[in-house]
Motif scaffolding. Structure first.
Motif, PDB file in Angstrom:
ATOM      1  N   TYR A   1     -15.903  30.566 -12.574  1.00 31.31           N
ATOM      2  CA  TYR A   1     -17.706  30.590 -11.940  1.00 31.31           C
ATOM      3  C   TYR A   1     -16.886  31.988 -11.138  1.00 31.31           C
ATOM      4  N   GLY A   2     -15.694  32.024 -10.574  1.00 35.54           N
ATOM      5  CA  GLY A   2     -15.418  33.267 -10.037  1.00 35.54           C
ATOM      6  C   GLY A   2     -14.696  33.101  -8.555  1.00 35.54           C
ATOM      7  N   TYR A   3     -14.420  31.654  -7.681  1.00 39.06           N
ATOM      8  CA  TYR A   3     -14.198  30.891  -6.809  1.00 39.06           C
ATOM      9  C   TYR A   3     -13.335  31.040  -6.722  1.00 39.06           C
ATOM     10  N   ARG A   4     -12.522  31.079  -5.533  1.00 40.13           N
ATOM     11  CA  ARG A   4     -10.635  31.380  -5.235  1.00 40.13           C
ATOM     12  C   ARG A   4     -10.319  30.999  -4.427  1.00 40.13           C
ATOM     13  N   GLU A   5     -11.344  30.726  -3.905  1.00 34.09           N
ATOM     14  CA  GLU A   5     -10.859  29.595  -2.732  1.00 34.09           C
ATOM     15  C   GLU A   5     -11.452  28.113  -2.829  1.00 34.09           C
TER      16      GLU A   5
ATOM     17  N   LEU B   1      -3.189  28.870 -10.579  1.00 39.37           N
ATOM     18  CA  LEU B   1      -4.535  29.097 -11.276  1.00 39.37           C
ATOM     19  C   LEU B   1      -4.291  31.335  -9.946  1.00 39.37           C
ATOM     20  N   GLY B   2      -3.613  31.626  -9.079  1.00 43.28           N
ATOM     21  CA  GLY B   2      -4.222  32.669  -8.473  1.00 43.28           C
ATOM     22  C   GLY B   2      -5.082  31.743  -7.210  1.00 43.28           C
ATOM     23  N   MET B   3      -5.362  30.931  -6.956  1.00 37.72           N
ATOM     24  CA  MET B   3      -6.656  30.592  -6.111  1.00 37.72           C
ATOM     25  C   MET B   3      -6.455  29.974  -4.206  1.00 37.72           C
ATOM     26  N   GLU B   4      -7.277  30.290  -3.846  1.00 38.67           N
ATOM     27  CA  GLU B   4      -5.793  29.993  -2.417  1.00 38.67           C
ATOM     28  C   GLU B   4      -7.326  28.486  -1.842  1.00 38.67           C
ATOM     29  N   LEU B   5      -5.797  28.162  -0.909  1.00 38.51           N
ATOM     30  CA  LEU B   5      -6.705  26.447  -0.174  1.00 38.51           C
ATOM     31  C   LEU B   5      -7.361  26.464   0.655  1.00 38.51           C
ATOM     32  N   SER B   6      -8.028  26.213   1.289  1.00 41.55           N
ATOM     33  CA  SER B   6      -8.018  25.714   3.090  1.00 41.55           C
ATOM     34  C   SER B   6      -8.950  24.347   2.933  1.00 41.55           C
ATOM     35  N   ILE B   7      -8.078  24.212   4.322  1.00 40.86           N
ATOM     36  CA  ILE B   7      -8.431  22.334   4.635  1.00 40.86           C
ATOM     37  C   ILE B   7      -9.578  22.306   5.263  1.00 40.86           C
ATOM     38  N   LYS B   8     -10.100  21.039   6.007  1.00 45.34           N
ATOM     39  CA  LYS B   8     -11.354  20.800   6.593  1.00 45.34           C
ATOM     40  C   LYS B   8     -10.483  19.627   7.406  1.00 45.34           C
ATOM     41  N   THR B   9      -9.821  18.898   8.346  1.00 45.49           N
ATOM     42  CA  THR B   9      -9.528  17.402   9.136  1.00 45.49           C
ATOM     43  C   THR B   9     -10.044  17.632   9.633  1.00 45.49           C
ATOM     44  N   ARG B  10      -9.971  15.261   9.672  1.00 45.22           N
ATOM     45  CA  ARG B  10      -9.898  15.736  11.137  1.00 45.22           C
ATOM     46  C   ARG B  10      -8.372  15.292  11.827  1.00 45.22           C
ATOM     47  N   LEU B  11      -8.054  14.509  12.976  1.00 45.79           N
ATOM     48  CA  LEU B  11      -6.915  14.235  14.367  1.00 45.79           C
ATOM     49  C   LEU B  11      -6.240  13.413  13.237  1.00 45.79           C
ATOM     50  N   GLY B  12      -7.241  12.332  12.675  1.00 41.84           N
ATOM     51  CA  GLY B  12      -6.095  10.742  11.756  1.00 41.84           C
ATOM     52  C   GLY B  12      -6.797  10.560  11.561  1.00 41.84           C
ATOM     53  N   ARG B  13      -6.707   8.590  11.549  1.00 47.05           N
ATOM     54  CA  ARG B  13      -7.359   7.791  11.080  1.00 47.05           C
ATOM     55  C   ARG B  13      -8.050   6.963  12.264  1.00 47.05           C
ATOM     56  N   ARG B  14      -6.791   6.851  12.887  1.00 46.17           N
ATOM     57  CA  ARG B  14      -7.027   5.877  14.357  1.00 46.17           C
ATOM     58  C   ARG B  14      -6.837   6.497  15.601  1.00 46.17           C
ATOM     59  N   GLU B  15      -6.037   7.730  15.763  1.00 42.08           N
ATOM     60  CA  GLU B  15      -5.766   7.820  16.997  1.00 42.08           C
ATOM     61  C   GLU B  15      -5.008   9.290  16.241  1.00 42.08           C
TER      62      GLU B  15
ATOM     63  N   PRO C   1       1.415  27.489   2.081  1.00 41.51           N
ATOM     64  CA  PRO C   1       0.270  28.462   2.193  1.00 41.51           C
ATOM     65  C   PRO C   1      -1.416  28.009   2.039  1.00 41.51           C
ATOM     66  N   ILE C   2      -1.578  27.352   3.277  1.00 37.50           N
ATOM     67  CA  ILE C   2      -2.919  26.942   4.070  1.00 37.50           C
ATOM     68  C   ILE C   2      -3.697  27.981   4.586  1.00 37.50           C
ATOM     69  N   LYS C   3      -4.288  28.497   3.299  1.00 40.95           N
ATOM     70  CA  LYS C   3      -5.734  29.144   4.105  1.00 40.95           C
ATOM     71  C   LYS C   3      -6.115  29.807   5.627  1.00 40.95           C
ATOM     72  N   GLU C   4      -6.572  28.526   5.990  1.00 42.09           N
ATOM     73  CA  GLU C   4      -7.257  28.565   6.503  1.00 42.09           C
ATOM     74  C   GLU C   4      -7.088  26.830   7.042  1.00 42.09           C
ATOM     75  N   LEU C   5      -7.548  26.430   7.705  1.00 42.96           N
ATOM     76  CA  LEU C   5      -6.992  24.632   8.951  1.00 42.96           C
ATOM     77  C   LEU C   5      -8.491  25.149   9.564  1.00 42.96           C
TER      78      LEU C   5
ATOM     79  N   CYS D   1      -0.988  28.975   9.966  1.00 46.84           N
ATOM     80  CA  CYS D   1      -2.218  29.765   9.480  1.00 46.84           C
ATOM     81  C   CYS D   1      -3.400  29.281  10.386  1.00 46.84           C
ATOM     82  N   PRO D   2      -4.720  29.876  10.088  1.00 47.48           N
ATOM     83  CA  PRO D   2      -5.638  30.878  10.808  1.00 47.48           C
ATOM     84  C   PRO D   2      -6.655  29.377  11.254  1.00 47.48           C
ATOM     85  N   VAL D   3      -6.654  28.925  12.305  1.00 51.95           N
ATOM     86  CA  VAL D   3      -7.651  27.538  12.789  1.00 51.95           C
ATOM     87  C   VAL D   3      -8.900  28.219  12.891  1.00 51.95           C
ATOM     88  N   CYS D   4      -9.830  27.193  12.760  1.00 51.93           N
ATOM     89  CA  CYS D   4     -11.092  27.060  12.897  1.00 51.93           C
ATOM     90  C   CYS D   4     -11.546  26.224  14.018  1.00 51.93           C
TER      91      CYS D   4
END
Ligand SMILES: Cc1cc2nc3c(=O)[nH]c(=O)nc-3n(C[C@H](O)[C@H](O)[C@H](O)COP(=O)(O)O)c2cc1C
Length: 335
Positions: A83-87, A129-143, A158-162, A191-194
């Motif tokens: 569908y044209g997505y790269r990330e 696939l020629g695609m990039e991965l970004s991650i949306k994360t919390r700090l952990g499960r408990r602490e 090689p994460i594009k953005e965290l 990598c760049p952080v948001c």
């Protein structure tokens, strides 16, 4: 500063994104609420609708996946590439108990070794696939102390953005974002952080920016749902600061224009939901959820929101909304 709209399951689907984009200061990036691929990566029809390019015209959109299986992630990524997505964004933040119990979302953070293996396979596949991965994360499960080891894992790939929402899974949305832990992420990430979490006003954004002057991207969810003028407010405050005359709202539309624009946005959203969804019951459910945020644009003592909540038909709902727009003062200065 770049602004991203946070993915919010049940709320920031394509109809909301399009209406927001049309009526308010457009976001630099939008994320789909999480899509849950099947074992081989197949997507449900309603998830395909979310990402169809014709349903997202002119938007910079990143699809988000919720899975702990590399084959499922890569199968879905392959489909998204068509569908044209790269990330593609990986959800490591969802705090829901049922999701976490399946080792997904923020629940996956409690299994760092498996997460590491998953990321290795996913990153290898994404490169093919020629695609990039970004991650949306919390700090952990408990602490929050879990975060340091997680950052070491993220650094290997090689994460594009965290995108960091500095709470742990068991916080859900309680407590305040942990800026100490976010600072660790800013310092250690390769990598760049948001930043994401509790930005609800120009002031709260300024506080985060002052603490992290190098921060150049933020993701906002509930703050924008409650105040869709937030980005305009931020820009107006920025201009006022540059002029040195304090954070007035000179560049903001006056309350009459805000009211009219909000009304047009509301009507477009409601009309579109009615056009594509089957049954007003489902439409009202969606609109009521949005109003639990949007009512903060008005000075309501609770009565008007209650009336919206009680509406059983589209007619009752429209009357309750007309009363809000007709009777209530706006909080034109924001939250
Ligand atoms: C109702 C609701 C649904 C959400 N759905 C998602 C989701 O699908 N994917 C995701 O990564 N985060 C999801 N989140 C988390 C938000 O993206 C965001 O991280 C969180 O609301 C904190 O940001 P905020 O304080 O700016 O709202 C959801 C949050 C809420 C309240």
């Amino acid at each position: 500063m770049k602004f991203y709209l946070a993915p919010m399951e049940g709320i920031t689907g394509y109809i909301y994104r399009n209406a927001y984009h049309r009526y308010f200061r457009p976001m630099d990036k939008y994320f789909t609420p999480f899509l849950s691929p099947g074992q081989a990566g197949e997507l449900r029809d309603r998830d395909v609708k979310e990402i169809l390019p014709e349903n997202n015209p002119g938007l910079c959109l990143v699809p988000q996946l919720l899975t702990n299986r590399a084959e499922a992630f890569l199968g879905a990524a392959r489909l998204l590439a068509q569908y044209g997505y790269r990330e593609v964004n990986l959800n490591l933040g969802c705090p829901s108990g049922t999701v976490a119990a399946k080792k997904k979302g923020a629940g996956f953070l409690g299994f760092p070794e498996e997460l590491d293996q998953f990321l290795e396979a996913v990153c290898r596949g994404m490169e093919e696939l020629g695609m990039e991965l970004s991650i949306k994360t919390r700090l952990g499960r408990r602490e929050p102390e879990e975060f340091s080891a997680l950052l070491e894992i993220y650094k290997k790939y090689p994460i594009k953005e965290l995108i960091i929402h500095p709470r742990v899974q068991k916080d859900f949305y309680k407590n305040t974002p942990n800026l100490e832990a976010f600072a660790l992420g800013m310092g250690k990430s390769a990598c760049p952080v948001c930043y994401n979490g509790d930005i609800t006003s120009a002031g709260s954004l300024q506080a985060v920016s002052a603490r992290f002057p190098e921060l150049d991207r933020v993701m906002i969810g509930r703050g924008v749902l409650a105040d869709p003028f937030l980005l305009e407010r931020v820009e107006a405050a920025g201009k006022a600061v540059c002029r040195g005359d304090g954070a007035d709202s000179a560049a903001l539309p006056d309350s009459k224009e805000q009211r009219e624009r909000l009304r047009r946005f509301h009507d477009a959203l409601f009309g579109e939901y009615r056009r594509v969804m089957s049954g007003d019951r489902n439409v009202l459910f969606k609109m009521k959820e949005l109003w639990s945020y949007l009512i903060l644009c008005f000075q309501d003592d609770g009565k008007y929101l209650k009336k919206i909540g009680k509406a059983r038909t589209a007619g009752e709902y429209e009357a309750a909304v007309a009363a809000v727009f007709g009777d209530l003062e706006m909080r034109a200065g924001g939250l």
